[in-house]
Design a protein around this motif. Structure first.
Motif, PDB file in Angstrom:
ATOM      1  N   GLU A  81      36.205   9.173  12.989  1.00 14.58           N
ATOM      2  CA  GLU A  81      36.242   8.092  13.975  1.00 14.58           C
ATOM      3  C   GLU A  81      34.833   7.589  14.301  1.00 14.58           C
ATOM      4  N   VAL A 160      40.502   3.086  24.598  1.00 13.07           N
ATOM      5  CA  VAL A 160      41.441   2.340  23.752  1.00 13.07           C
ATOM      6  C   VAL A 160      41.166   0.859  24.015  1.00 13.07           C
ATOM      7  N   ASN A 229      36.515  -3.710  17.507  1.00 19.07           N
ATOM      8  CA  ASN A 229      37.177  -2.511  16.976  1.00 19.07           C
ATOM      9  C   ASN A 229      38.490  -2.259  17.718  1.00 19.07           C
ATOM     10  N   ASP A 231      42.186  -1.567  19.082  1.00 24.02           N
ATOM     11  CA  ASP A 231      43.314  -0.705  18.727  1.00 24.02           C
ATOM     12  C   ASP A 231      44.601  -1.518  18.728  1.00 24.02           C
ATOM     13  N   THR A 301      50.300  -0.527   9.617  1.00 25.84           N
ATOM     14  CA  THR A 301      49.894  -1.263  10.812  1.00 25.84           C
ATOM     15  C   THR A 301      51.110  -1.905  11.479  1.00 25.84           C
ATOM     16  N   PHE A 380      50.519   4.088  24.149  1.00 17.09           N
ATOM     17  CA  PHE A 380      49.266   4.764  23.767  1.00 17.09           C
ATOM     18  C   PHE A 380      49.177   6.175  24.330  1.00 17.09           C
ATOM     19  N   PRO A 385      45.024   7.108  19.864  1.00 18.03           N
ATOM     20  CA  PRO A 385      44.222   7.126  18.638  1.00 18.03           C
ATOM     21  C   PRO A 385      43.154   8.226  18.705  1.00 18.03           C
ATOM     22  N   THR A 388      39.601   8.964  21.109  1.00 16.40           N
ATOM     23  CA  THR A 388      39.641   8.313  22.418  1.00 16.40           C
ATOM     24  C   THR A 388      39.707   9.348  23.538  1.00 16.40           C
TER      25      THR A 388
END
Ligand SMILES: [Zn+2]
Length: 446
Positions: A81, A160, A229, A231, A301, A380, A385, A388
């Motif tokens: 990451e 996020v 970037n 999410d 995705t 989330f 992710p 995070t």
């Protein structure tokens, strides 16, 4: 798995994956850290290893990039990451691909460089290292301007990032409905309310594509998401239909199959009429290959987008009348970012008198924005992710232990316990999906 778009063929992708499964445990060398130092005219990278190994370095142009293959090595999931935050100077992006004979790093550059590499043997607190020098101008012997490492970047727990896109704007008013309600105004208001809601949540960072009544081409909207970037990208709309009886809110994700409902096609045409060029740009010259790889990366995705979409739709259903109770799919251009999960929310039809009245009311827009925020948050929290603050907090909380039995696969265990595969890997520090009978796995509570 990261796939290097520039070097692999679709066949290789599958071959590589199979090879990786069986040879995963035989890797001996670990890329423990990557450090970067920026000087005038030169960017230097140091790849920190736990054992010495062979490497090779070569450069490619159009676009300019340097490739480093480190033999028999793996790159731990915990560092991946932080790669996003590493670039500096001439270095635009660092990508990696796990191959059956080691790890390939691709350094994307903003211009051509003179590149060279050397090996440094272990000394003091440092293990064996590979030094990569990227020279692009007159250099000066001076202390580095920027100096950072993956290990220091990984310690920072990021938010996020949710990019909120209010559709239309400026010279493009969008739909104009009953009581002269204009789409561009009400969606901006909902977008701003949503931003307020998400800002108040710990671990979330909302970013608006536009915060005033300005025109923004579709391409610029996905560019904002890419630069941040993101999410998730949420594009907010409110449409008008030829029949004033049409009503109800809906949530949309991208469709690849081309199969889409009549309404989906119609809406996608409306949203695209101001501009026909989308946000996709792949440098690859081989169009067919590019499309195959794009589809592969888009499929995952899209699945992620559908999950978030249904969580948002569920919450919206408490406030608004829904047009359809499931997430719909169509070919919206604003959703076509291969790497960023994206949903489009049609908040209602301004061509319908009741909905124009609702959407024209600030209190209603506030309620709707708060429902969308709730849906985003819930989704989330369920699957944060990697890297995070949310993921870190959840890993701190209690987890159960599962013992692997015959016939288990990591993906099935993830599915059964409703955690994402990447999270299960992260919690258990797994470098790949190889598991064995009797192995104890931590299952985070969802
Ligand atoms: Zn619209």
């Amino acid at each position: 798995m990261n796939v290097d778009f520039s070097f692999t063929t679709p066949f290789y992708v599958f071959f590589c994956f199979v090879g990786f499964l069986f040879s995963g445990e035989s890797f001996a060398v670990e890329v423990k850290d990557i450090r970067i130092a920026q000087q005038e005219g030169e960017t230097r990278l140091v790849f920190e290893l736990d054992k010495s190994t062979d490497h090779r370095l070569f450069s490619l142009s159009n676009p300019d990039r340097v490739v480093l293959d480190i033999s028999g090595s793996t790159f731990p999931a915990s560092s991946q990451e932080a790669l996003k935050s590493l670039p500096s100077g001439v270095l635009k992006k660092v990508r990696f691909a796990q191959r059956d004979n080691g790890t390939r790093f691709v350094l994307d550059l903003s211009k051509a460089v003179k590149s060279k590499s050397s090996t440094l043997s272990a000394s003091g607190k440092f293990g064996p290292r590979i030094l990569v020098e990227l020279e692009y101008g007159p250099t000066k012997k001076a202390p580095p301007v920027v100096s950072k490492s993956l290990s220091s970047l990984a310690a920072i727990k990021r938010d996020v990032v949710i990019v909120i896109d209010a559709g239309h704007g400026g010279k493009d008013p969008g739909a104009i409905g009953k009581y002269k309600v204009r789409e561009k105004d009400i969606v901006l208001s909902i977008a701003k309310e949503l931003t307020k809601n998400l800002s108040a949540l710990e671990g979330f960072k909302p970013v608006l594509t536009r915060s005033s009544d300005v025109y923004l081409p579709l391409r610029d909207r996905s560019q904002v998401a890419r630069n941040a970037n993101a999410d998730l990208l949420i594009s907010i709309h409110a449409d008008a239909f030829t029949k004033s009886s049409a009503r109800g809110a809906s949530v949309w994700a991208l469709s690849l199959s081309g199969k889409t409902s009549e309404m989906g096609r119609w809406l996608a045409e409306q949203e695209q009429s101001s501009e026909l060029v989308g946000g996709i740009s792949l440098d690859d010259k081989d169009q067919l290959l590019a499309e195959v790889l794009l589809d592969m990366s888009m499929n995952s995705t899209i699945q992620f987008s559908l999950n978030i979409g249904s969580s948002v739709l569920g919450e919206m259903g408490r406030v608004a009348k829904l047009h359809k109770s499931t997430v719909q799919q169509a070919g919206f251009v604003v959703l076509k970012s291969p790497d960023i999960p994206s949903i489009l929310i049609e908040t209602g039809f301004v061509s319908n008198a009741t909905e124009a009245k609702n959407l024209g009311s600030y209190a209603y827009r506030k309620k709707l924005a708060s429902a969308i925020a709730k849906g985003v948050k819930a989704s989330f929290m369920k699957n944060p992710p990697e890297g995070t603050l949310l993921a870190w907090k959840q890993n701190q909380t209690r987890s159960t232990i599962y013992t692997v039995t015959k016939g288990d696969t990591l993906s099935e265990i993830a599915k059964k316990n409703s955690v994402s595969l990447s999270r299960l890997r992260g919690v258990n520090s797994l470098k790949n999906d190889v598991i064995w009978i009797g192995q104890k796995l931590r299952i985070p509570s969802s």
